[in-house]
Design an enzyme around this catalytic site. Sequence first.
Site, PDB file in Angstrom:
ATOM      1  N   CYS A  74       9.277 -81.595  16.030  1.00 23.47           N
ATOM      2  CA  CYS A  74       9.970 -81.770  17.314  1.00 23.47           C
ATOM      3  C   CYS A  74       9.255 -81.123  18.490  1.00 23.47           C
ATOM      4  CB  CYS A  74      11.398 -81.236  17.214  1.00 23.47           C
ATOM      5  SG  CYS A  74      11.484 -79.426  17.290  1.00 23.47           S
ATOM      6  N   HIS A 118      15.316 -58.907   5.001  1.00 20.16           N
ATOM      7  CA  HIS A 118      14.907 -59.174   6.385  1.00 20.16           C
ATOM      8  C   HIS A 118      13.847 -60.261   6.490  1.00 20.16           C
ATOM      9  CE1 HIS A 118      16.428 -54.874   7.591  1.00 20.16           C
ATOM     10  NE2 HIS A 118      17.405 -55.730   7.355  1.00 20.16           N
ATOM     11  N   GLN A 137      13.856 -54.078   2.513  1.00 19.83           N
ATOM     12  CA  GLN A 137      13.987 -54.450   3.924  1.00 19.83           C
ATOM     13  C   GLN A 137      12.633 -54.892   4.472  1.00 19.83           C
ATOM     14  OE1 GLN A 137      16.643 -51.153   5.868  1.00 19.83           O
ATOM     15  NE2 GLN A 137      15.759 -50.360   3.993  1.00 19.83           N
ATOM     16  N   ASN A 138      11.612 -54.746   3.667  1.00 28.27           N
ATOM     17  CA  ASN A 138      10.256 -55.000   4.161  1.00 28.27           C
ATOM     18  C   ASN A 138       9.955 -56.489   4.185  1.00 28.27           C
ATOM     19  OD1 ASN A 138      10.093 -52.288   4.264  1.00 28.27           O
ATOM     20  ND2 ASN A 138       8.837 -52.044   2.432  1.00 28.27           N
ATOM     21  N   VAL A 139       9.160 -56.867   5.177  1.00 26.32           N
ATOM     22  CA  VAL A 139       8.787 -58.274   5.314  1.00 26.32           C
ATOM     23  C   VAL A 139       7.391 -58.520   4.745  1.00 26.32           C
ATOM     24  CG1 VAL A 139      10.335 -58.725   7.242  1.00 26.32           C
ATOM     25  CG2 VAL A 139       8.061 -57.825   7.728  1.00 26.32           C
TER      26      VAL A 139
HETATM   27  P1  OAD Z   1      11.952 -46.960   9.193  1.00 26.20           P
HETATM   28  O1  OAD Z   1      10.651 -47.089   9.922  1.00 26.20           O
HETATM   29  O2  OAD Z   1      13.213 -46.856   9.975  1.00 26.20           O
HETATM   30  O3  OAD Z   1      11.918 -45.685   8.256  1.00 26.20           O
HETATM   31  C1  OAD Z   1      10.827 -45.426   7.447  1.00 26.20           C
HETATM   32  C2  OAD Z   1      11.173 -44.247   6.577  1.00 26.20           C
HETATM   33  O4  OAD Z   1      10.098 -44.059   5.693  1.00 26.20           O
HETATM   34  C3  OAD Z   1      11.382 -42.938   7.333  1.00 26.20           C
HETATM   35  O5  OAD Z   1      12.600 -42.344   6.896  1.00 26.20           O
HETATM   36  C4  OAD Z   1      10.182 -42.089   6.919  1.00 26.20           C
HETATM   37  O6  OAD Z   1      10.505 -40.711   6.832  1.00 26.20           O
HETATM   38  C5  OAD Z   1       9.883 -42.672   5.558  1.00 26.20           C
HETATM   39  N1  OAD Z   1       8.495 -42.499   5.099  1.00 26.20           N
HETATM   40  C6  OAD Z   1       7.361 -42.427   5.818  1.00 26.20           C
HETATM   41  N2  OAD Z   1       6.299 -42.304   5.024  1.00 26.20           N
HETATM   42  C7  OAD Z   1       6.755 -42.311   3.752  1.00 26.20           C
HETATM   43  C8  OAD Z   1       6.160 -42.224   2.471  1.00 26.20           C
HETATM   44  N3  OAD Z   1       4.823 -42.105   2.318  1.00 26.20           N
HETATM   45  N4  OAD Z   1       6.950 -42.255   1.390  1.00 26.20           N
HETATM   46  C9  OAD Z   1       8.286 -42.377   1.501  1.00 26.20           C
HETATM   47  N5  OAD Z   1       8.917 -42.476   2.684  1.00 26.20           N
HETATM   48  C10 OAD Z   1       8.174 -42.442   3.797  1.00 26.20           C
HETATM   49  O7  OAD Z   1      11.966 -48.184   8.193  1.00 26.20           O
HETATM   50  P2  OAD Z   1      13.196 -48.896   7.483  1.00 26.20           P
HETATM   51  O8  OAD Z   1      14.200 -47.907   7.044  1.00 26.20           O
HETATM   52  O9  OAD Z   1      12.598 -49.818   6.506  1.00 26.20           O
HETATM   53  O10 OAD Z   1      13.906 -54.382  10.502  1.00 26.20           O
HETATM   54  O11 OAD Z   1      13.795 -49.720   8.684  1.00 26.20           O
HETATM   55  C11 OAD Z   1      14.772 -50.675   8.415  1.00 26.20           C
HETATM   56  C12 OAD Z   1      14.563 -51.865   9.297  1.00 26.20           C
HETATM   57  O12 OAD Z   1      14.485 -51.461  10.655  1.00 26.20           O
HETATM   58  C13 OAD Z   1      13.288 -52.610   9.046  1.00 26.20           C
HETATM   59  O13 OAD Z   1      13.384 -53.558   8.021  1.00 26.20           O
HETATM   60  C14 OAD Z   1      13.039 -53.263  10.357  1.00 26.20           C
HETATM   61  C15 OAD Z   1      13.373 -52.097  11.257  1.00 26.20           C
HETATM   62  O14 OAD Z   1      13.562 -52.343  12.546  1.00 26.20           O
HETATM   63  C16 OAD Z   1      13.407 -55.520  11.020  1.00 26.20           C
HETATM   64  O15 OAD Z   1      12.295 -55.635  11.490  1.00 26.20           O
HETATM   65  C17 OAD Z   1      14.329 -56.670  10.987  1.00 26.20           C
END
Ligand code: OAD
Length: 291
Positions: free
Chosen positions: A177, A138, A120-122
Amino acid sequence: MPLAAAGMASFSGMNGNASESIPPDLILALRRAQRIVVFTGAGVSAESGIPTFRDALTGLWERFDAQDLATPEAFVHDPELVWGWYEWRRMLVQRTQPNSAHRAIAELARRVPQFTVVTQNVDDLHERAGSTGVLHLHGSLQTARCIACGTAHVFAVGIPDEPEGGRRLRPPLCARCGGLIRPGVVWFGESLPEDVLAGAFAAARACDLLLAIGTSGLVQPAARIPALARQAGARVVQVNPAPTALDDDCTWSLRGAAGVILPQLLASASMLPNAPVRGGQCAADQGRAGP
Ligand code: OAD
């Protein structure tokens, strides 16, 4: 299906601990796996210094929530605020390096016949660690396009030079454009790239082991991926220091930092009798991951 965040997570009990060693049945599953999907979120890049989406924003953006800035409405309302935020993030990513979790994932791929990274990372930290064919659900910070005609924008070479606290920044204009250039990421309310999503769902349905690493599992449709794998018969491992919405779909939840646990998982897989590895030769080269 448009990008959407769930209102609330449902947490299951914890069944693992960072300080515990890797469960023996997980080691066996890892050794036997022929098709692995690694599904990552912001947590896998946290130890590289990239804040997750649940961390409080700082500097110019401290009054904002990341989810409020990552919308088409926010860009239309205040393009300079949103473009400045994305350029600041592009700078952070380019200044940093992949961590031991990214590297362990890239190394694990060399030992398994079919291996797909879905993120999901950009950022591009998986690729810089050596992963190939990464499915970016994403989009990417390194792409941008015209909001009006869709023409791709080419960034200047080099790292953006943004102040630490961020700044408002006028988006460039389209060379074709004159429309505003927007980041090449998927915002809330927008559709994910269909082919990428279909590829990720197909890989999840076909895998025998799925690793969900550093994701809160709150954002749809990506958050369905672990459940799809489980429903198709795969086992699911989660690596996260905190409980998440994915807990119920996991066979094992390893509570801890990805940068610590992924190298441990790799070391477990490396204990294969057939496993790698001299001169790059590995189990995957021999057509299997383990005994
Ligand atoms: P989140 O920020 O929602 O969640 C990050 C997760 O990483 C949390 O569950 C933390 O507990 C965990 N975490 C933190 N440090 C860590 C570490 N060292 N090792 C392992 N886990 C750790 O991020 P995503 O789930 O990626 O979308 O969020 C999904 C989407 O929501 C993103 O792609 C983004 C966001 O809004 C867009 O920007 C389109």
